[in-house]
Design a protein around this motif. Structure first.
Motif, PDB file in Angstrom:
ATOM      1  N   LYS A 100       0.827  -1.213   0.000  1.00 18.46           N
ATOM      2  CA  LYS A 100       0.000   0.000   0.000  1.00 18.46           C
ATOM      3  C   LYS A 100       0.860   1.262   0.000  1.00 18.46           C
ATOM      4  N   PHE A 101       1.970   1.256   0.731  1.00 17.45           N
ATOM      5  CA  PHE A 101       2.770   2.467   0.897  1.00 17.45           C
ATOM      6  C   PHE A 101       4.035   2.487   0.049  1.00 17.45           C
ATOM      7  N   SER A 102       4.352   1.403  -0.628  1.00 21.12           N
ATOM      8  CA  SER A 102       5.512   1.380  -1.504  1.00 21.12           C
ATOM      9  C   SER A 102       5.158   2.014  -2.849  1.00 21.12           C
ATOM     10  N   PRO A 103       6.062   2.823  -3.413  1.00 16.38           N
ATOM     11  CA  PRO A 103       5.776   3.414  -4.719  1.00 16.38           C
ATOM     12  C   PRO A 103       5.886   2.430  -5.878  1.00 16.38           C
ATOM     13  N   GLU A 104       6.558   1.301  -5.672  1.00 14.00           N
ATOM     14  CA  GLU A 104       6.731   0.314  -6.736  1.00 14.00           C
ATOM     15  C   GLU A 104       5.992  -0.979  -6.393  1.00 14.00           C
ATOM     16  N   LEU A 105       5.825  -1.814  -7.409  1.00 11.85           N
ATOM     17  CA  LEU A 105       5.231  -3.131  -7.194  1.00 11.85           C
ATOM     18  C   LEU A 105       6.255  -4.035  -6.526  1.00 11.85           C
ATOM     19  N   LEU A 106       5.868  -4.652  -5.417  1.00 12.81           N
ATOM     20  CA  LEU A 106       6.778  -5.511  -4.673  1.00 12.81           C
ATOM     21  C   LEU A 106       6.636  -6.964  -5.119  1.00 12.81           C
TER      22      LEU A 106
ATOM     23  N   ARG B  33       8.800   4.632 -22.542  1.00 11.33           N
ATOM     24  CA  ARG B  33       9.078   6.070 -22.424  1.00 11.33           C
ATOM     25  C   ARG B  33       7.813   6.863 -22.141  1.00 11.33           C
ATOM     26  N   LEU B  34       6.690   6.364 -22.635  1.00 13.62           N
ATOM     27  CA  LEU B  34       5.430   7.091 -22.492  1.00 13.62           C
ATOM     28  C   LEU B  34       4.855   7.006 -21.081  1.00 13.62           C
ATOM     29  N   VAL B  35       4.955   5.825 -20.471  1.00 11.96           N
ATOM     30  CA  VAL B  35       4.366   5.606 -19.136  1.00 11.96           C
ATOM     31  C   VAL B  35       5.395   5.935 -18.057  1.00 11.96           C
ATOM     32  N   PRO B  36       5.038   6.790 -17.095  1.00 13.23           N
ATOM     33  CA  PRO B  36       6.004   7.152 -16.036  1.00 13.23           C
ATOM     34  C   PRO B  36       6.426   5.940 -15.203  1.00 13.23           C
ATOM     35  N   LYS B  37       7.681   5.982 -14.736  1.00 13.30           N
ATOM     36  CA  LYS B  37       8.188   4.938 -13.858  1.00 13.30           C
ATOM     37  C   LYS B  37       7.738   5.199 -12.422  1.00 13.30           C
ATOM     38  N   PRO B  38       7.769   4.173 -11.574  1.00 14.09           N
ATOM     39  CA  PRO B  38       7.519   4.396 -10.139  1.00 14.09           C
ATOM     40  C   PRO B  38       8.534   5.396  -9.578  1.00 14.09           C
ATOM     41  N   ASP B  39       8.075   6.279  -8.721  1.00 14.59           N
ATOM     42  CA  ASP B  39       8.938   7.306  -8.145  1.00 14.59           C
ATOM     43  C   ASP B  39       9.655   6.749  -6.915  1.00 14.59           C
ATOM     44  N   LEU B  40      10.836   6.207  -7.135  1.00 11.65           N
ATOM     45  CA  LEU B  40      11.591   5.601  -6.035  1.00 11.65           C
ATOM     46  C   LEU B  40      12.231   6.648  -5.126  1.00 11.65           C
ATOM     47  N   ASP B  41      12.175   7.914  -5.535  1.00 10.76           N
ATOM     48  CA  ASP B  41      12.710   8.993  -4.702  1.00 10.76           C
ATOM     49  C   ASP B  41      11.666   9.543  -3.733  1.00 10.76           C
ATOM     50  N   SER B  42      10.456   9.029  -3.790  1.00  9.19           N
ATOM     51  CA  SER B  42       9.419   9.490  -2.863  1.00  9.19           C
ATOM     52  C   SER B  42       9.749   9.034  -1.441  1.00  9.19           C
ATOM     53  N   TYR B  43       9.185   9.746  -0.471  1.00  3.07           N
ATOM     54  CA  TYR B  43       9.486   9.461   0.933  1.00  3.07           C
ATOM     55  C   TYR B  43       8.404   8.585   1.554  1.00  3.07           C
ATOM     56  N   VAL B  44       8.820   7.702   2.438  1.00  3.68           N
ATOM     57  CA  VAL B  44       7.893   6.773   3.099  1.00  3.68           C
ATOM     58  C   VAL B  44       8.166   6.761   4.603  1.00  3.68           C
ATOM     59  N   PHE B  45       7.133   6.455   5.369  1.00  2.96           N
ATOM     60  CA  PHE B  45       7.280   6.223   6.801  1.00  2.96           C
ATOM     61  C   PHE B  45       7.555   4.738   7.016  1.00  2.96           C
TER      62      PHE B  45
ATOM     63  N   LEU C 283      11.093   8.784   8.566  1.00  4.45           N
ATOM     64  CA  LEU C 283      10.629   9.244   7.262  1.00  4.45           C
ATOM     65  C   LEU C 283      11.860   9.332   6.381  1.00  4.45           C
ATOM     66  N   ILE C 284      11.902   8.543   5.314  1.00  2.00           N
ATOM     67  CA  ILE C 284      13.137   8.413   4.545  1.00  2.00           C
ATOM     68  C   ILE C 284      12.806   8.118   3.085  1.00  2.00           C
ATOM     69  N   ARG C 285      13.745   8.425   2.214  1.00  2.00           N
ATOM     70  CA  ARG C 285      13.555   8.166   0.789  1.00  2.00           C
ATOM     71  C   ARG C 285      13.445   6.661   0.549  1.00  2.00           C
ATOM     72  N   TYR C 286      12.464   6.282  -0.276  1.00  2.00           N
ATOM     73  CA  TYR C 286      12.158   4.852  -0.441  1.00  2.00           C
ATOM     74  C   TYR C 286      13.339   4.059  -0.973  1.00  2.00           C
ATOM     75  N   LYS C 287      14.018   4.570  -1.994  1.00  2.00           N
ATOM     76  CA  LYS C 287      15.064   3.756  -2.624  1.00  2.00           C
ATOM     77  C   LYS C 287      16.219   3.459  -1.666  1.00  2.00           C
ATOM     78  N   THR C 288      16.341   4.269  -0.608  1.00  2.00           N
ATOM     79  CA  THR C 288      17.389   4.027   0.382  1.00  2.00           C
ATOM     80  C   THR C 288      17.128   2.735   1.157  1.00  2.00           C
ATOM     81  N   ILE C 289      15.847   2.457   1.421  1.00  2.00           N
ATOM     82  CA  ILE C 289      15.502   1.317   2.275  1.00  2.00           C
ATOM     83  C   ILE C 289      14.733   0.228   1.530  1.00  2.00           C
ATOM     84  N   ALA C 290      14.650   0.326   0.204  1.00  2.00           N
ATOM     85  CA  ALA C 290      13.918  -0.681  -0.580  1.00  2.00           C
ATOM     86  C   ALA C 290      14.406  -2.107  -0.313  1.00  2.00           C
ATOM     87  N   PRO C 291      15.733  -2.344  -0.234  1.00  2.00           N
ATOM     88  CA  PRO C 291      16.184  -3.710   0.070  1.00  2.00           C
ATOM     89  C   PRO C 291      15.739  -4.181   1.457  1.00  2.00           C
ATOM     90  N   LEU C 292      15.616  -3.258   2.407  1.00  2.00           N
ATOM     91  CA  LEU C 292      15.196  -3.616   3.753  1.00  2.00           C
ATOM     92  C   LEU C 292      13.707  -3.965   3.794  1.00  2.00           C
TER      93      LEU C 292
END
Length: 223
Positions: A38-44, A160-172, A205-214
């Motif tokens: 629900k809170f991840s910007p990308e499909l897990l 190119r037409l469809v936007p990518k998931p925003d991995l720079d967004s912030y998550v709790f 509260l941190i940028r998602y791509k920083t903690i995506a592996p976690l």
């Protein structure tokens, strides 16, 4: 629910380990997957094993409820619990389908380029849905717009037409296992990279791509 469930858990290396979960632990796994999705910007990564086990447990619960005495207060409480679990399950699956529809070319490209032995983010049903959705979208674009354009403009790159998931967004997040030396990228050009430790039980509260592996490993829980 009182019966334990045999659950096959896969690790990041493609191996598997069979674990036994109580019903409460199984529902806890579902709720964790739901909140992360629900809170991840990308499909897990898909949790089809959990979904299948929860569906079996729901069927078991409903059979027990049909045999229970009518008018018993406990029956009403168990009915409410069944409805709650069904809501979490349907919300989890619906959230995944919405992300597939939103990012379908990138999801399929990631599936296409994943290395041998790497876990798929899609269940077989989701993969079929994504392929069909992309085919329908291409057919629609050709019928509505592309066929009316000059030949050199009748091709479209959906990646190119469809936007990518925003991995720079912030998550709790809430930390479940202490983590050391997490590298945090600078926010501006004037800043430098720095390292932080995440203490168990702390919230950030941190940028998602920083903690995506976690998130993928289960060391942190999105909230």
């Amino acid at each position: 629910m009182t019966e334990e469930t045999d659950f096959t858990e896969q690790d990041s290396d493609g191996g598997s380990e069979e674990v036994v979960l109580t019903p409460a632990e199984l529902i806890g796994r579902l709720e964790q997957a739901w909140l992360n999705e629900k809170f991840s910007p990308e499909l897990l990564e898909n949790k089809s094993e959990i979904v299948e086990c929860v569906i079996e447990q729901l069927d078991h619960m409903e059979k027990n409820l049909r045999r229970a005495k009518k008018g018993d207060l406990k029956v009403n409480i168990h009915h409410m619990e069944v409805e709650r679990i069904r809501y979490v399950l349907s919300s989890y699956l619906r959230c995944r389908l919405m992300k597939i529809e939103k990012f379908f070319p990138h999801v399929l490209e990631k599936e296409k380029t994943r290395s041998k032995g790497e876990l798929s983010i899609l269940s077989p049903e989701e993969f079929a849905f994504a392929k069909e959705y992309m085919a329908n979208m291409e057919t629609y674009l050709k019928a509505v717009a592309l066929r009316h354009m000059p030949p050199n403009l009748q091709k479209v790159d959906l990646l190119r037409l469809v936007p990518k998931p925003d991995l720079d967004s912030y998550v709790f997040l809430r930390v479940k296992e202490r983590q050391e030396n997490i590298l945090v990228e600078p926010e501006t050009d004037e800043q430098r990279e720095y390292v932080i430790d995440l203490e168990e039980g702390s919230q950030h509260l941190i940028r998602y791509k920083t903690i995506a592996p976690l998130v993928a490993s289960g060391a942190v829980q999105l909230i």
